[in-house]
Design a protein around this motif. Structure first.
Motif, PDB file in Angstrom:
ATOM      1  N   GLY A  81      71.302  -5.937  96.994  1.00 21.66           N
ATOM      2  CA  GLY A  81      70.866  -6.401  94.960  1.00 21.66           C
ATOM      3  C   GLY A  81      71.596  -5.082  93.989  1.00 21.66           C
ATOM      4  N   ASP A 178      73.151 -11.592  85.478  1.00 24.71           N
ATOM      5  CA  ASP A 178      72.911 -10.942  87.182  1.00 24.71           C
ATOM      6  C   ASP A 178      71.662 -12.805  87.095  1.00 24.71           C
ATOM      7  OD1 ASP A 178      70.423 -11.150  89.066  1.00 24.71           O
ATOM      8  OD2 ASP A 178      69.903  -9.463  87.907  1.00 24.71           O
ATOM      9  N   PHE A 181      68.996 -15.805  89.831  1.00 24.56           N
ATOM     10  CA  PHE A 181      67.178 -16.899  89.752  1.00 24.56           C
ATOM     11  C   PHE A 181      67.786 -18.058  89.614  1.00 24.56           C
ATOM     12  CE2 PHE A 181      62.773 -15.847  87.661  1.00 24.56           C
ATOM     13  CZ  PHE A 181      62.710 -14.611  88.710  1.00 24.56           C
TER      14      PHE A 181
HETATM   15  C1  LIG Z   1      65.595  -8.551  93.645  1.00 17.05           C
HETATM   16  C2  LIG Z   1      66.706  -8.906  92.488  1.00 17.05           C
HETATM   17  C3  LIG Z   1      67.719  -7.891  92.526  1.00 17.05           C
HETATM   18  C4  LIG Z   1      67.467  -6.639  93.344  1.00 17.05           C
HETATM   19  O1  LIG Z   1      67.769  -7.403  94.754  1.00 17.05           O
HETATM   20  P1  LIG Z   1      68.465  -6.837  96.287  1.00 17.05           P
HETATM   21  O2  LIG Z   1      68.229  -7.641  97.200  1.00 17.05           O
HETATM   22  O3  LIG Z   1      66.507  -6.103  96.024  1.00 17.05           O
HETATM   23  O4  LIG Z   1      68.351  -4.876  95.911  1.00 17.05           O
HETATM   24  C5  LIG Z   1      68.323  -7.616  90.598  1.00 17.05           C
HETATM   25  N1  LIG Z   1      67.969  -8.882  89.969  1.00 17.05           N
HETATM   26  C6  LIG Z   1      66.969  -9.927  90.646  1.00 17.05           C
HETATM   27  C7  LIG Z   1      67.118 -10.317  89.102  1.00 17.05           C
HETATM   28  C8  LIG Z   1      66.755 -10.011  91.187  1.00 17.05           C
HETATM   29  O5  LIG Z   1      65.682 -11.441  91.456  1.00 17.05           O
END
Ligand SMILES: *Cc1c(COP(=O)(O)O)cnc(C)c1O
Length: 388
Positions: A81, A178, A181
């Motif tokens: 992510g 993003d 969630f």
């Molecule tokens: C976990 C998370 C990330 C980062 O993702 P990874 O796969 O751990 O690198 C980014 N944004 C949110 C909201 C997350 O919960």
């Protein structure tokens, strides 16, 4: 096909080997039929797989499914992510540019904006979402991007995506959301005007805590720019992880239905509990942006927060008493998980920064899994009692 569930199962890149489940393409490169075909593919006159850093049938499979789910044209799969968050910003901005971001962000995204990008002259300002009306005052002549997370991690703040789409359009900003969630099953930011939608596929898209992965999705034109960046910097998703994540997409809808149903039951059960100062869940009427959550989300998601009375020590005692629920920083897993953000995922923020986004010492993030909800209730209730 048209329904979310059907597309997530039936969209599939096919080889001519007649396999029913997608094949796994563990190959770093792909063979050309001739020198001329090699030339034409590199010149992008014809499409095809060249090298797995650029594309691979398994990542294409995943991208096709998630694009259909999000209503976006094109996408890129990344190794995590954070590679997606980094790639979406680094590919489109340059030295001297400015980002306006919502204050409540995933811990590492916060570090990217405050500690990594400033080294290259890309700066950020945080906006408080309870104060939208004044966000135009936070704009600078060099503001190029609006970066949002909704619901936010772990504050569960909801940002009005309709407002965000209009605000970005009015000020010529690239809107990045993003959507980790909510997942595309609960909300599609591109529908409201997001230019890029990013994901940690590690969370609900995998859903079983097995692999890391990320996604950057959007209109083809913008994704082509991001693709140039990722192709030459190399944060590619492995074919195996892409295969896992593509398979996981097939069950996303049913899993999310149950995550949401369980989370809402747990949230309702503990609301008003004497051991807690607060229960926060977007689909509880007591949530500050409940109306907004209902407007833009199909259900409330699988995450809720509990604020225990008694601060850090009580929070830690509570966590230590849990018998079933796991203590681990992941979320979106079939197993229920607790995290204490102030001392783990958000410990790199200063106490003042945590204060601003509501990450108090008593705050516990609960990622509600797919176990029977009564067993989840029981584990939480007993631990609350025993941690007095
Ligand atoms: C976990 C998370 C990330 C980062 O993702 P990874 O796969 O751990 O690198 C980014 N944004 C949110 C909201 C997350 O919960």
């Amino acid at each position: 096909m048209s329904h979310f569930e059907t597309d997530a199962i039936r969209i599939q890149q096919r080889s001519n080997q007649r396999e029913h489940s997608s094949a796994l393409y563990l190959s770093s490169s792909f063979v050309f039929e001739s020198a001329e075909e090699a030339r034409a593919m590199f010149a992008e006159e014809i499409q095809g797989n060249i090298y797995s850093r650029y594309s691979n049938p398994n990542s294409s499979d995943l991208i096709d499914k998630v694009c259909r789910a999000e209503g976006t044209e094109d996408g890129i799969a990344t190794a995590s992510g954070m590679a997606a968050m980094f790639g979406s910003i680094a590919s489109l901005l340059q030295q001297g540019d400015h980002i306006l971001a919502s204050r409540s962000l995933f811990g590492s995204t916060h570090q990217l904006l405050t500690r990594v990008f400033p080294k290259w002259g890309i700066t950020s300002t945080y906006g408080d979402i309870s104060d939208y009306q004044n966000w135009d005052k936070l704009l600078q002549p060099n503001t190029k991007m609006l970066f949002l997370e909704t619901p936010s991690n772990p504050g569960l703040e909801i940002i009005d995506l309709e407002w965000a789409g209009k605000f970005a359009a009015a000020h010529g900003l690239i809107l990045v959301v993003d959507n980790c969630f909510a997942t595309p099953y609960l909300q599609q930011p591109a529908h409201w005007g997001a230019h890029l939608v990013t994901h940690s596929a590690t969370k609900y898209i995998d859903g079983q805590g097995r692999v890391l992965g990320g996604l950057i999705l959007g209109k083809k034109e913008l994704i082509d720019e991001v693709r140039f960046f990722t192709r030459h910097t190399g944060p590619s998703l492995s074919p195996f992880n892409a295969w896992i994540l593509s398979k996981s997409m097939e069950t996303l809808a049913v899993r999310m239905d149950r995550h949401c149903e369980n989370a809402e039951k747990v949230a309702r059960y503990f609301e008003g509990c004497p051991h807690l100062d607060r229960v926060s869940y977007p689909f509880l009427p007591s949530h500050q942006q409940h109306d907004l959550a209902i407007k833009q989300m199909k259900a409330g998601g699988g995450i809720l927060t509990l604020t225990v009375k008694g601060g850090l020590q009580r929070a830690q005692r509570f966590i230590d008493k849990l018998q079933m629920i796991s203590i681990t920083p992941n979320l979106g897993d079939s197993r229920s998980i607790v995290t204490h953000p102030a001392s783990t995922t958000h410990s790199k923020l200063s106490a003042e920064e945590r204060q601003k986004v509501g990450i108090t010492d008593g705050l516990i993030r609960l990622s509600v899994g797919l176990e029977h909800y009564e067993d989840i209730l029981q584990d939480v209730e007993r631990s609350l009692e025993q941690s007095k």
